[in-house]
Design an enzyme around this catalytic site. Sequence first.
Site, PDB file in Angstrom:
ATOM      1  CB  SER A 119      -0.906   0.015   1.246  1.00  0.00           C
ATOM      2  OG  SER A 119      -0.137   0.286   2.399  1.00  0.00           O
ATOM      3  CB  ALA A 120       0.159   4.806  -0.545  1.00  0.00           C
ATOM      4  CB  SER A 121       0.285   3.894   4.582  1.00  0.00           C
ATOM      5  OG  SER A 121      -0.436   2.683   4.665  1.00  0.00           O
ATOM      6  CB  CYS A 122       2.369  -0.546   4.900  1.00  0.00           C
ATOM      7  SG  CYS A 122       3.228  -1.916   5.699  1.00  0.00           S
ATOM      8  N   GLY A 123       5.361  -0.556   3.513  1.00  0.00           N
ATOM      9  CA  GLY A 123       6.219  -1.333   2.631  1.00  0.00           C
ATOM     10  C   GLY A 123       6.087  -2.805   2.925  1.00  0.00           C
TER      11      GLY A 123
END
Length: 281
Positions: A119-123
């Site tokens: 996601s954009a918030s988590c790698g």
Amino acid sequence: MADAVRRKVANWTVTAVRKDGSLASKPDVLVTEEPLEIRAESLSQDAQPVAVTMRTPGHDFELAVGFLFTEGMIKRSSDVRTVRYCQLPDSAEQQFNVVTVSLAVPFDEALSRRGMVTSASCGICGTTSIEQLAQITSRIDLDTGPVVTSRMLTSMPDIIRKAQPTFDRTGGLHAAGLVDASGDAYCVREDIGRHNAVDKVIGKAVLDGKVPISNHVLVVSGRLSFEIIQKAAMAGIAFIAAVGAPSNLAVETAEDLGITLVGFVRDGTANIYTHKHRIAN
């Protein structure tokens, strides 16, 4: 095909709540978030999907190369033959949302079979990635890396902030930049995801033949998680500075790997967590 330009923002009409409690319609600008499928191929291997990440369009080739590099599928700049958007005749809308990186050497297909979705918030993180990081990276020599004055250090967020045109319009983007000890920014990239912004600047360095990145500070606009340290370590970055806070795992990993880690770089102050010898008075 060159790295095509897609819209980084979208227009929307919002209902604003005013201080007096009244409501009014007004135009707003939103940051774009779209999926990017990253594929890898080699001379002896067909294109295979490696990951799908939610990103802000722009510098997609750098993002794809940077992601593959920080995941260990690319070892050096010469491993990259070409980067291209996939031709999808039945889906013109998605044509620029699939990037294939053609490699000069075979890649580990086990990595592509992970079917990674970010996601954009988590790698991408987990016990295996921590173990792999210890196996595939070396501790950075404490005598290497930039030595930065404290005054220059605290000015670095402002240096990358000046290179964020889309943030000015939306207020909704992270940034990452590579800045040297004299304050010159080699590269600044924006994205809705912190990890994507870091992959973009590392990807540019890979494509420019400038890895390992030993003479620049990685400056990020958000907090510092283990994944950011992981990506920096893969690129040979010895110094990381962030506007936000680090996690305990980020600090412990930076300490173990010889990386200088600085957080809360804002309003002329900062907290140095590891290897303070790279900061001069």
